[in-house]
Design a protein around this motif. Structure first.
Motif, mmCIF file in Angstrom:
data_model
loop_
_atom_site.group_PDB
_atom_site.id
_atom_site.type_symbol
_atom_site.label_atom_id
_atom_site.label_comp_id
_atom_site.label_asym_id
_atom_site.label_seq_id
_atom_site.Cartn_x
_atom_site.Cartn_y
_atom_site.Cartn_z
ATOM 1 N N UNK A 75 0.824 -1.220 0.000
ATOM 2 C CA UNK A 75 0.000 0.000 0.000
ATOM 3 C C UNK A 75 0.848 1.255 0.000
ATOM 4 N N UNK A 76 2.034 1.159 0.604
ATOM 5 C CA UNK A 76 2.923 2.331 0.684
ATOM 6 C C UNK A 76 3.787 2.465 -0.567
ATOM 7 N N UNK A 77 3.650 1.502 -1.487
ATOM 8 C CA UNK A 77 4.405 1.564 -2.734
ATOM 9 C C UNK A 77 5.846 1.111 -2.606
ATOM 10 N N UNK A 78 6.138 0.319 -1.561
ATOM 11 C CA UNK A 78 7.516 -0.156 -1.350
ATOM 12 C C UNK A 78 7.561 -1.683 -1.305
ATOM 13 N N UNK A 79 6.561 -2.308 -1.908
ATOM 14 C CA UNK A 79 6.436 -3.762 -1.811
ATOM 15 C C UNK A 79 7.614 -4.532 -2.374
ATOM 16 N N UNK A 80 8.413 -3.876 -3.256
ATOM 17 C CA UNK A 80 9.543 -4.585 -3.859
ATOM 18 C C UNK A 80 10.844 -4.405 -3.070
ATOM 19 N N UNK A 81 10.852 -3.497 -2.075
ATOM 20 C CA UNK A 81 12.094 -3.257 -1.325
ATOM 21 C C UNK A 81 11.774 -2.607 0.008
ATOM 22 N N UNK A 82 11.787 -3.420 1.027
ATOM 23 C CA UNK A 82 11.577 -2.862 2.371
ATOM 24 C C UNK A 82 12.295 -3.735 3.377
ATOM 25 N N UNK A 83 12.498 -3.183 4.548
ATOM 26 C CA UNK A 83 13.139 -3.941 5.625
ATOM 27 C C UNK A 83 12.102 -4.232 6.696
ATOM 28 N N UNK A 84 12.124 -5.477 7.175
ATOM 29 C CA UNK A 84 11.224 -5.917 8.237
ATOM 30 C C UNK A 84 12.125 -6.408 9.354
ATOM 31 N N UNK A 85 12.174 -5.658 10.464
ATOM 32 C CA UNK A 85 13.183 -5.957 11.472
ATOM 33 C C UNK A 85 12.603 -5.824 12.870
ATOM 34 N N UNK A 86 13.078 -6.680 13.775
ATOM 35 C CA UNK A 86 12.662 -6.622 15.172
ATOM 36 C C UNK A 86 13.909 -6.685 16.044
ATOM 37 N N UNK A 87 14.139 -5.669 16.833
ATOM 38 C CA UNK A 87 15.274 -5.660 17.751
ATOM 39 C C UNK A 87 14.906 -6.465 18.993
ATOM 40 N N UNK A 88 15.822 -7.293 19.438
ATOM 41 C CA UNK A 88 15.590 -8.130 20.628
ATOM 42 C C UNK A 88 16.628 -7.772 21.682
ATOM 43 N N UNK A 89 16.163 -7.135 22.751
ATOM 44 C CA UNK A 89 17.061 -6.787 23.846
ATOM 45 C C UNK A 89 17.631 -5.387 23.700
ATOM 46 N N UNK A 90 17.859 -4.755 24.843
ATOM 47 C CA UNK A 90 18.358 -3.382 24.846
ATOM 48 C C UNK A 90 19.674 -3.264 24.085
ATOM 49 N N UNK A 91 20.515 -4.282 24.189
ATOM 50 C CA UNK A 91 21.809 -4.241 23.521
ATOM 51 C C UNK A 91 21.704 -4.235 22.010
ATOM 52 N N UNK A 92 20.558 -4.661 21.491
ATOM 53 C CA UNK A 92 20.328 -4.663 20.044
ATOM 54 C C UNK A 92 19.461 -3.482 19.623
ATOM 55 N N UNK A 93 19.136 -2.609 20.580
ATOM 56 C CA UNK A 93 18.375 -1.415 20.236
ATOM 57 C C UNK A 93 16.905 -1.464 20.592
ATOM 58 N N UNK A 94 16.459 -2.544 21.267
ATOM 59 C CA UNK A 94 15.034 -2.575 21.645
ATOM 60 C C UNK A 94 14.797 -1.586 22.781
ATOM 61 N N UNK A 95 13.875 -0.675 22.560
ATOM 62 C CA UNK A 95 13.566 0.342 23.581
ATOM 63 C C UNK A 95 12.150 0.203 24.117
ATOM 64 N N UNK A 96 11.289 -0.512 23.394
ATOM 65 C CA UNK A 96 9.924 -0.766 23.860
ATOM 66 C C UNK A 96 9.759 -2.283 23.940
ATOM 67 N N UNK A 97 9.426 -2.767 25.129
ATOM 68 C CA UNK A 97 9.425 -4.213 25.355
ATOM 69 C C UNK A 97 8.034 -4.814 25.167
ATOM 70 N N UNK A 98 7.519 -4.527 23.982
ATOM 71 C CA UNK A 98 6.299 -5.141 23.440
ATOM 72 C C UNK A 98 6.676 -5.458 21.993
ATOM 73 N N UNK A 99 6.611 -6.721 21.629
ATOM 74 C CA UNK A 99 7.054 -7.161 20.305
ATOM 75 C C UNK A 99 6.580 -6.216 19.201
ATOM 76 N N UNK A 100 7.502 -5.813 18.360
ATOM 77 C CA UNK A 100 7.128 -4.998 17.202
ATOM 78 C C UNK A 100 8.095 -5.264 16.066
ATOM 79 N N UNK A 101 7.549 -5.224 14.865
ATOM 80 C CA UNK A 101 8.350 -5.333 13.660
ATOM 81 C C UNK A 101 8.308 -3.977 12.965
ATOM 82 N N UNK A 102 9.498 -3.446 12.694
ATOM 83 C CA UNK A 102 9.600 -2.201 11.937
ATOM 84 C C UNK A 102 9.459 -2.537 10.447
#
Ligand code: AMP
Length: 114
Positions: A75-102
């Protein structure tokens, strides 16, 4: 719902968010501090702290999260190239401790990330 969880409060509507998608079990909204032209967070409505807490019982939920992410990217027009990422743990950059995929896209994305 977990008390004092920011994203549980967003799911409950207690904290405002810019909704992008919502299903029975999954909610998606725009990141408040976007790292790219498209930056959407896809989360389970149920409180799960991180991807490290997922198990086989979450199979259908995880599939739905990825399905919603794909639809958003299209829908956003980026279906051919996007990143889907989830940080696990503060050391990896997780700042909100409710599962989320960027879902990130709309610009050149380098690899590896910092
Ligand atoms: P992470 O650092 O991987 O845990 O990602 C958390 C993300 O949540 C960050 O990209 C933040 O910008 C985003 N964020 C924090 N608070 C809010 C909010 N109230 N609404 C939308 N996004 C938020």
């Amino acid at each position: 719902m977990s008390e004092d969880c920011l994203f549980c409060k967003i799911v409950a509507g207690e904290i405002p968010s810019e909704q992008v998608a919502s299903t029975d079990d999954v909610y998606a909204f725009r990141d408040i501090n976007p790292a790219a032209p498209t930056h959407v967070l896809v989360i389970p409505k149920e409180h799960i702290a991180s991807a490290a807490d997922l198990g086989s019982r979450h199979g259908a939920l995880v599939a739905e999260i990825f399905e919603v992410a794909r639809r958003i990217a299209q829908n956003e027009g980026i279906g051919d190239a996007y990143r889907l990422v989830s940080n696990v743990g503060a050391g990896a950059g997780q700042s909100v401790f409710h599962l989320h995929f960027h879902v990130i896209g709309g610009r050149e994305l380098s690899w590896p990330p910092g």
